[in-house]
Design an enzyme around this catalytic site. Structure first.
Site, PDB file in Angstrom:
ATOM      1  N   HIS A  90      38.107  47.480  45.293  1.00 33.26           N
ATOM      2  CA  HIS A  90      38.258  46.531  46.400  1.00 33.26           C
ATOM      3  C   HIS A  90      39.742  46.371  46.708  1.00 33.26           C
ATOM      4  CE1 HIS A  90      37.084  42.393  48.326  1.00 33.26           C
ATOM      5  NE2 HIS A  90      37.872  43.114  49.085  1.00 33.26           N
ATOM      6  N   GLU A 150      44.304  46.358  53.328  1.00 34.30           N
ATOM      7  CA  GLU A 150      44.765  46.157  51.960  1.00 34.30           C
ATOM      8  C   GLU A 150      46.273  46.384  51.848  1.00 34.30           C
ATOM      9  OE1 GLU A 150      42.955  45.092  49.144  1.00 34.30           O
ATOM     10  OE2 GLU A 150      41.597  44.539  50.779  1.00 34.30           O
ATOM     11  N   HIS A 154      48.436  43.103  51.011  1.00 37.84           N
ATOM     12  CA  HIS A 154      48.781  43.107  49.588  1.00 37.84           C
ATOM     13  C   HIS A 154      49.905  44.080  49.244  1.00 37.84           C
ATOM     14  CE1 HIS A 154      45.249  40.630  48.993  1.00 37.84           C
ATOM     15  NE2 HIS A 154      44.491  41.542  49.582  1.00 37.84           N
TER      16      HIS A 154
END
Length: 259
Positions: A90, A150, A154
């Site tokens: 994930h 992502e 992040h």
């Protein structure tokens, strides 16, 4: 579809939080961009100390030790999108050293790339697209959107991957490839499927109208992870089905993750 299931636990009981609390200074952010110029002069990666532990010092170059030094590796179980014998990624999510989440919009709008598939395809890692498609698929069917999300949210918050940290050796977008490859390698090292299998926890094929043959308690899942790596996981369920396993990491040196 292969499923792991729990015996009789409601979804709320399947979520166990266990992030450690470590004090550290707050990341310096200017607007939506990481203001890395406010930190000390940067050290090239090859000359960074290798024994620095993230969240333990306030005077370390953020190019040598990630300023957001508590990271969550989330692995998910859904064989509709991934292999039948592997958990897929994930994400790897940097948090502050107090365990708080960073801004949802990421930390550097100047590197908010939306073409991650193209970037990875043009990299010097010939296998990364194959590995990403297999082990980091989107459950919405749009891998590029998922990977770009992502990265922006992040990846841009990993201070050791800022382009200025590479000094004169920087090659455009190399930090993107490093980010995704390091996470794939971390997933392989902390292989949740293998850890569960070693404790006798295996998926089962459900039969229509019948309860699956193999059911497991939440504590059995957690104990399997403890036995494998000696850490307390966050086990997340959706209803009676295993959904995700989260592991927390700190970082030794620039990029050696350990739980």
């Amino acid at each position: 579809m292969h499923l792991f299931t729990t015996l009789s636990l409601a979804a709320v009981l399947c979520t166990v939080h266990g992030a450690p609390f470590v004090r550290s200074p707050t990341l310096v952010v200017q607007g939506n961009a990481l203001d890395i110029d406010m930190f000390p002069p940067h050290t090239a990666p090859g000359t960074c100390p290798i024994d620095t532990i993230s969240c333990q010092r306030t005077d370390i170059d953020p190019c040598c030790s990630p300023q957001n030094g508590l990271l969550v590796l989330a692995q998910q179980w859904d064989t509709r999108w991934g292999p039948s014998d592997q958990f897929t990624v994930h994400g790897l999510w940097p948090d502050t050293c107090q365990g708080k989440q960073l801004p949802g919009s990421g930390c550097d709008h100047t590197r908010a790339y939306s073409n991650i598939t193209d970037i990875l395809s043009s990299s010097n890692d010939p296998d990364i697209i194959r590995d990403m498609n297999s082990l980091w698929p989107s459950n919405k069917g749009d891998n590029n959107w998922f990977w770009s999300h992502e990265w922006v949210k992040h990846g841009t918050c990993v201070t050791t991957l800022h382009p200025k940290c590479y000094a004169d050796s920087y090659v455009p977008y190399q930090e993107v490839t490093e980010y995704f490859r390091s996470i794939l390698d971390l997933r392989a090292k902390y292989n949740v499927y293998a850890a569960l299998n070693a404790s006798g926890i295996v998926p089962t094929e459900p039969e229509t109208g019948r309860r699956p043959k193999n059911t497991y308690s939440l504590d059995q899942f957690k104990q399997a992870i403890r036995d494998a790596w000696g850490v307390e996981p966050n086990v997340k369920c959706r209803g009676r089905q295993l959904q995700e396993v989260w592991l927390w990491f700190q970082v030794r040196g620039r990029d050696t993750y350990y739980p």
